[in-house]
Write an enzyme that holds these catalytic residues in place. Structure first.
Site, mmCIF file in Angstrom:
data_model
loop_
_atom_site.group_PDB
_atom_site.id
_atom_site.type_symbol
_atom_site.label_atom_id
_atom_site.label_comp_id
_atom_site.label_asym_id
_atom_site.label_seq_id
_atom_site.Cartn_x
_atom_site.Cartn_y
_atom_site.Cartn_z
ATOM 1 C CD GLU A 90 -2.980 -1.029 0.255
ATOM 2 O OE1 GLU A 90 -3.072 -0.011 -0.465
ATOM 3 O OE2 GLU A 90 -3.682 -2.024 0.103
ATOM 4 C CG ASN B 214 -0.434 5.502 -0.696
ATOM 5 O OD1 ASN B 214 -1.316 5.274 -1.501
ATOM 6 N ND2 ASN B 214 -0.641 5.544 0.608
ATOM 7 N NE ARG C 160 -4.503 3.293 -5.707
ATOM 8 C CZ ARG C 160 -4.002 2.117 -5.384
ATOM 9 N NH1 ARG C 160 -4.027 1.127 -6.244
ATOM 10 N NH2 ARG C 160 -3.502 1.892 -4.195
#
Lengths: 154, 123
Positions: free
Chosen positions: A51, A55, A109
């Site tokens: 994750e 990002n 997303r």
């Protein structure tokens, strides 16, 4: 010589290419495996790393030739993972942490990244300065490994 | 072969998705054979959308039997396919979802609209 700060430590620098997401999470989970985590704990770490690295790739940088740094430390029965970039930074951290909040809906997303990390890890710290970059620090306690630590005490 | 078709054919060959369409029941089964992250989700979504629009199924099933890792990119991928399927009036279901992945879906509440159907994994 410096005094030993951690039981073990590793540093990794990767380019901000999406193909490196898998490499990053597999490398960190391989490093974490010395704590003898359960499959579930290992899976949590993998997801969290994935994750945060994603990002940085999507939000921090516009190009894939920038650098993402991963620094991981093992101390007693816990692993701390620091992931930092020198990208755009997060404007509103509180908002970014909110479930379902995303600035990249067009990329499908879901806005669940930080929520997943918060749920899967024991600690999550987000530090960010606009225009300078973001540093994420997360920690997971492995409940499985008291015996192992006693052995390596000598 | 038409240009678009050829391009899709290439993506299809490189993507990790097996397609099984039952003409009689109008049932489209998409079996994902890979980890799902931001990097891989892109090709999965293109192949899935292409197949859903082309076959015009009544029901689409995403088979997660060979998916051992998924992050939040998978949530977006599944919701996106739900939208594609809804546009042509098709239902979307998931089967064979591993526990660690189910945990991620449960966080979002999407299982109320996209259910996980219990089914023995028939290899």
């Amino acid at each position: 010589m410096n005094k030993k700060k951690y039981d073990n430590e590793m540093k990794l620098e990767i380019m901000s290419k999406s193909s490196n997401e898998a490499f990053a999470r597999i490398t960190v989970s391989a490093f974490a495996s010395q704590l003898d985590p359960t499959i579930e704990e290992l899976s949590d770490i993998k997801t969290a790393v994935s994750e945060i690295v994603t990002n940085s790739i999507i939000h921090a940088y516009d190009t894939s030739d920038e650098i993402i740094k991963i620094h991981s430390m093992i101390e007693d029965n816990s692993i701390t993972i620091e992931i930092s970039d020198t990208g755009k930074g997060i404007e509103d951290i509180e908002l970014a942490r909110k479930p379902l909040y995303t600035t990249k809906a067009e990329l499908e997303r879901s806005g669940m990244g930080f929520t997943i990390v918060e749920t899967f890890m024991d600690e999550l710290k987000i530090e960010s300065i606009l225009g300078l970059g973001t540093k994420i620090t997360m920690k997971k306690i492995i409940h499985n490994c008291e015996e192992n630590n006693l052995e390596s005490e000598s | 072969m038409e240009k678009v078709e050829y391009k899709m054919y290439k993506i299809l060959k490189e993507s990790y998705m097996k397609i099984d369409f039952n003409e009689k029941d109008k049932l489209l089964k998409l079996k994902i054979d890979d980890e799902i992250d931001h990097h891989r989700a892109e090709s999965l979504r293109r192949v899935a959308d292409y197949e859903i629009q082309r076959r015009n199924p009544k029901k689409v099933i995403l088979d997660f039997n060979n998916v051992f890792f998924m992050d939040s990119a998978g949530i977006g991928m599944v919701i996106g396919r739900y939208k594609t399927a809804s546009m042509i009036g098709a239902k979307l279901e998931m089967i064979n979802v591993k526990e660690n992945i189910k945990k991620i879906f449960e966080m979002t509440g999407i299982l109320k609209i996209i259910p996980i159907i219990e089914e023995e994994c028939n290899e």
